[in-house]
Design a protein around this motif. Structure first.
Motif, PDB file in Angstrom:
ATOM      1  N   CYS A  12       0.836  -1.201   0.000  1.00  0.00           N
ATOM      2  CA  CYS A  12       0.000   0.000   0.000  1.00  0.00           C
ATOM      3  C   CYS A  12       0.875   1.257   0.000  1.00  0.00           C
ATOM      4  O   CYS A  12       0.642   2.200  -0.761  1.00  0.00           O
ATOM      5  CB  CYS A  12      -0.924  -0.042   1.212  1.00  0.00           C
ATOM      6  SG  CYS A  12      -1.971   1.402   1.382  1.00  0.00           S
ATOM      7  N   PHE A  16       2.615   1.781  -3.408  1.00  0.00           N
ATOM      8  CA  PHE A  16       1.655   2.269  -4.404  1.00  0.00           C
ATOM      9  C   PHE A  16       1.317   3.736  -4.107  1.00  0.00           C
ATOM     10  O   PHE A  16       1.291   4.592  -5.006  1.00  0.00           O
ATOM     11  CB  PHE A  16       0.417   1.372  -4.353  1.00  0.00           C
ATOM     12  CG  PHE A  16      -0.564   1.580  -5.475  1.00  0.00           C
ATOM     13  CD1 PHE A  16      -0.303   2.450  -6.522  1.00  0.00           C
ATOM     14  CD2 PHE A  16      -1.769   0.885  -5.489  1.00  0.00           C
ATOM     15  CE1 PHE A  16      -1.209   2.635  -7.556  1.00  0.00           C
ATOM     16  CE2 PHE A  16      -2.686   1.059  -6.507  1.00  0.00           C
ATOM     17  CZ  PHE A  16      -2.404   1.938  -7.535  1.00  0.00           C
ATOM     18  N   LEU A  35       1.622   7.128  -6.412  1.00  0.00           N
ATOM     19  CA  LEU A  35       0.528   8.073  -6.675  1.00  0.00           C
ATOM     20  C   LEU A  35       0.940   9.495  -6.283  1.00  0.00           C
ATOM     21  O   LEU A  35       0.736  10.446  -7.032  1.00  0.00           O
ATOM     22  CB  LEU A  35      -0.725   7.665  -5.879  1.00  0.00           C
ATOM     23  CG  LEU A  35      -1.375   6.333  -6.266  1.00  0.00           C
ATOM     24  CD1 LEU A  35      -2.478   5.972  -5.268  1.00  0.00           C
ATOM     25  CD2 LEU A  35      -1.960   6.434  -7.666  1.00  0.00           C
ATOM     26  N   HIS A  85      -3.295   9.529  -0.239  1.00  0.00           N
ATOM     27  CA  HIS A  85      -2.686   8.581  -1.189  1.00  0.00           C
ATOM     28  C   HIS A  85      -2.777   7.157  -0.651  1.00  0.00           C
ATOM     29  O   HIS A  85      -3.018   6.209  -1.394  1.00  0.00           O
ATOM     30  CB  HIS A  85      -1.229   8.954  -1.462  1.00  0.00           C
ATOM     31  CG  HIS A  85      -1.063  10.338  -1.983  1.00  0.00           C
ATOM     32  ND1 HIS A  85      -0.451  11.340  -1.260  1.00  0.00           N
ATOM     33  CD2 HIS A  85      -1.479  10.905  -3.149  1.00  0.00           C
ATOM     34  CE1 HIS A  85      -0.476  12.456  -1.961  1.00  0.00           C
ATOM     35  NE2 HIS A  85      -1.100  12.229  -3.105  1.00  0.00           N
ATOM     36  N   ALA A 144     -10.014  -4.306  -3.809  1.00  0.00           N
ATOM     37  CA  ALA A 144     -11.164  -3.831  -4.569  1.00  0.00           C
ATOM     38  C   ALA A 144     -12.453  -3.918  -3.762  1.00  0.00           C
ATOM     39  O   ALA A 144     -13.355  -3.124  -3.921  1.00  0.00           O
ATOM     40  CB  ALA A 144     -11.287  -4.623  -5.857  1.00  0.00           C
ATOM     41  N   LEU A 169      -6.377   5.931  -1.118  1.00  0.00           N
ATOM     42  CA  LEU A 169      -6.650   5.576  -2.507  1.00  0.00           C
ATOM     43  C   LEU A 169      -5.944   4.272  -2.871  1.00  0.00           C
ATOM     44  O   LEU A 169      -6.539   3.377  -3.476  1.00  0.00           O
ATOM     45  CB  LEU A 169      -6.177   6.722  -3.417  1.00  0.00           C
ATOM     46  CG  LEU A 169      -6.403   6.539  -4.915  1.00  0.00           C
ATOM     47  CD1 LEU A 169      -7.879   6.240  -5.190  1.00  0.00           C
ATOM     48  CD2 LEU A 169      -5.972   7.787  -5.680  1.00  0.00           C
ATOM     49  N   ALA A 170      -4.682   4.153  -2.479  1.00  0.00           N
ATOM     50  CA  ALA A 170      -3.919   2.936  -2.789  1.00  0.00           C
ATOM     51  C   ALA A 170      -4.580   1.727  -2.153  1.00  0.00           C
ATOM     52  O   ALA A 170      -4.713   0.670  -2.776  1.00  0.00           O
ATOM     53  CB  ALA A 170      -2.478   3.079  -2.295  1.00  0.00           C
ATOM     54  N   TRP A 171      -5.014   1.875  -0.925  1.00  0.00           N
ATOM     55  CA  TRP A 171      -5.650   0.750  -0.230  1.00  0.00           C
ATOM     56  C   TRP A 171      -6.926   0.319  -0.948  1.00  0.00           C
ATOM     57  O   TRP A 171      -7.197  -0.866  -1.128  1.00  0.00           O
ATOM     58  CB  TRP A 171      -5.956   1.135   1.227  1.00  0.00           C
ATOM     59  CG  TRP A 171      -6.413  -0.049   2.021  1.00  0.00           C
ATOM     60  CD1 TRP A 171      -7.694  -0.436   2.275  1.00  0.00           C
ATOM     61  CD2 TRP A 171      -5.573  -1.022   2.659  1.00  0.00           C
ATOM     62  NE1 TRP A 171      -7.707  -1.577   3.030  1.00  0.00           N
ATOM     63  CE2 TRP A 171      -6.428  -1.963   3.278  1.00  0.00           C
ATOM     64  CE3 TRP A 171      -4.195  -1.189   2.762  1.00  0.00           C
ATOM     65  CZ2 TRP A 171      -5.933  -3.054   3.995  1.00  0.00           C
ATOM     66  CZ3 TRP A 171      -3.710  -2.279   3.477  1.00  0.00           C
ATOM     67  CH2 TRP A 171      -4.573  -3.190   4.081  1.00  0.00           C
ATOM     68  N   ARG A 172      -7.718   1.309  -1.380  1.00  0.00           N
ATOM     69  CA  ARG A 172      -8.961   0.983  -2.107  1.00  0.00           C
ATOM     70  C   ARG A 172      -8.632   0.246  -3.391  1.00  0.00           C
ATOM     71  O   ARG A 172      -9.278  -0.731  -3.758  1.00  0.00           O
ATOM     72  CB  ARG A 172      -9.731   2.267  -2.433  1.00  0.00           C
ATOM     73  CG  ARG A 172     -10.685   2.697  -1.326  1.00  0.00           C
ATOM     74  CD  ARG A 172     -11.782   3.624  -1.849  1.00  0.00           C
ATOM     75  NE  ARG A 172     -11.267   4.835  -2.467  1.00  0.00           N
ATOM     76  CZ  ARG A 172     -10.891   5.920  -1.791  1.00  0.00           C
ATOM     77  NH1 ARG A 172     -10.983   5.930  -0.468  1.00  0.00           N
ATOM     78  NH2 ARG A 172     -10.440   6.988  -2.407  1.00  0.00           N
ATOM     79  N   GLU A 173      -7.604   0.692  -4.096  1.00  0.00           N
ATOM     80  CA  GLU A 173      -7.237   0.051  -5.364  1.00  0.00           C
ATOM     81  C   GLU A 173      -6.747  -1.380  -5.136  1.00  0.00           C
ATOM     82  O   GLU A 173      -7.024  -2.276  -5.912  1.00  0.00           O
ATOM     83  CB  GLU A 173      -6.120   0.843  -6.052  1.00  0.00           C
ATOM     84  CG  GLU A 173      -6.541   2.204  -6.558  1.00  0.00           C
ATOM     85  CD  GLU A 173      -7.265   2.102  -7.891  1.00  0.00           C
ATOM     86  OE1 GLU A 173      -6.907   1.228  -8.680  1.00  0.00           O
ATOM     87  OE2 GLU A 173      -8.187   2.905  -8.106  1.00  0.00           O
ATOM     88  N   LEU A 174      -5.970  -1.568  -4.058  1.00  0.00           N
ATOM     89  CA  LEU A 174      -5.389  -2.886  -3.807  1.00  0.00           C
ATOM     90  C   LEU A 174      -6.410  -3.868  -3.253  1.00  0.00           C
ATOM     91  O   LEU A 174      -6.269  -5.069  -3.397  1.00  0.00           O
ATOM     92  CB  LEU A 174      -4.219  -2.775  -2.813  1.00  0.00           C
ATOM     93  CG  LEU A 174      -2.970  -2.092  -3.353  1.00  0.00           C
ATOM     94  CD1 LEU A 174      -1.983  -1.799  -2.223  1.00  0.00           C
ATOM     95  CD2 LEU A 174      -2.299  -2.961  -4.406  1.00  0.00           C
TER      96      LEU A 174
END
Ligand SMILES: Nc1ncnc2c1ncn2[C@@H]1O[C@H](COP(=O)(O)OP(=O)(O)OP(=O)(O)O)[C@@H](O)[C@H]1O
Ligand SMILES: [Mg+2]
Length: 328
Positions: A297, A300, A304, A316, A326, A319-324
């Motif tokens: 996280c 990433f 970002l 950041h 899903a 956002l990274a956590w949400r992307e990783l």
């Protein structure tokens, strides 16, 4: 004709790539890139999975095969390299081993087995720093060898073969009894230490084999792995079957969730030092996957942040956590 690389790159050999390139132009760019970055052709060949002679032929213009196909691979390689180069200018590098409360405890347990010629068991949740600490210890200490078990090396023969490789024994015999003798000859008198990572995979017979090498030589033995390592050694409902090895264990280190003191120095490495970011990371580190998850996280999030030319911050990370993850 091929589409040029999309990745922006600081490298002059790839920055001004037009949208479409001929095979000859690709080859010209590859030649320039190899020369600017002092990369041998053999390395290019390895990285694009082609023979050295094919690469050499393409670069000299004497290749008898499908030059377009090779040029396509070379262009993808340039693109990949350009991306790495761009990343390298903005990203923190590889995380070094960092001394934290948990990794210090793991290292002390390794030293205990090593210095006393004893058996130590290290077990606990995923992503707590067992393997990185073992690697660091092996890299910095003489006469320490590590074998990482997996389902294919769980039995006596394959495990001894892995051990022989770790010991640098060339042409070791394949017969398990002879292999065992060779291993004993090699480690006896070294005052060394054998570490089995992912030891939960070992069969009872393989555990007995390493136990007997320890008995014969008094080298230290560390069995490290997930929580089931301890259950396996204990023997579950048949403890008498494992009594010989279990009774020899001199020290057990059980690892639970990471501590805040484990999270903070890792976070600092990636540039996350403000209270809100640390609180977020400490919370996420309690989830399964622990420090491994938050390292991904943070990496990433750092990408970002650098893409937006901002200091790395909580937004950041979120956002990274949400992307990783899903699912949230
Ligand atoms: N003190 C540390 N220094 C450097 N990296 C660390 C440290 N602690 C944790 N990490 C990072 O945490 C991640 C997990 O570490 P590691 O692979 O050693 O876990 P593990 O305990 O062996 O987990 P598993 O049981 O899943 O094998 C790695 O990505 C590693 O880079
Ligand atoms: Mg590990």
């Amino acid at each position: 004709m091929f589409d040029g690389p999309e990745t922006a790159t600081p490298d002059t050999t790839t920055t001004s790539t037009p949208a479409v390139l001929s095979a000859a132009e690709v080859v010209e760019r590859v030649r320039a890139y190899l020369s600017t970055n002092s990369i041998p052709q053999a390395q290019l060949a390895r990285e694009i999975d082609l023979s050295a002679s094919a690469v050499s032929g393409v670069l000299k213009g004497s290749y008898a095969g499908d030059t377009d196909e090779v040029a396509r691979k070379m262009l993808a390689w340039l693109d990949l390299r350009a991306g790495r180069g761009a990343g390298a200018t903005v990203l923190p590098g590889r995380l070094p081993w960092i001394a934290t409360p948990t990794t210090r405890a793991i290292r002390t347990a390794l030293q205990y087995a090593h210095q006393l010629g004893d058996i130590t068991v290290i077990f606990g949740g995923a992503g707590l720093g067992k393997t990185v600490t073992i690697r660091d210890y092996v890299a910095n200490t003489p006469a320490v060898w590590v074998v990482t078990a997996d389902p294919t090396t769980a039995g006596v023969g394959p495990l001894l073969e892995e051990l022989a490789l770790a010991l640098g024994l060339r042409d070791a015999p394949l017969h398990p009894a002879r292999l065992r003798r060779e291993v004993i000859r090699r480690v006896d008198g070294t005052g060394g230490c054998l570490i089995i990572d992912e030891a939960q995979h070992l069969t009872k017979a393989a555990l007995e084999a390493v136990r007997s090498i320890h008995d014969a030589t008094r080298i230290g033995l560390v069995l490290s792995g997930n929580a089931s390592v301890y259950d396996r050694l204990h023997g579950g409902s048949r403890p008498e079957d494992f009594a010989q090895i279990f009774s020899r264990v001199g020290r057990k280190l059980k690892l639970l969730a990471p501590k805040d003191g484990d999270v903070d120095p890792l976070a600092a490495f990636f540039g996350f030092t403000d209270a809100a970011a640390l609180a977020f990371l400490r919370e996420k580190a309690k989830l399964p996957g622990a420090l491994r998850q938050i390292e991904k996280c943070m990496r990433f999030a750092a990408v970002l942040a650098s893409g937006q030319q901002q200091p790395a911050a909580l937004s950041h990370l979120q956002l990274a956590w949400r992307e990783l993850n899903a699912a949230g």
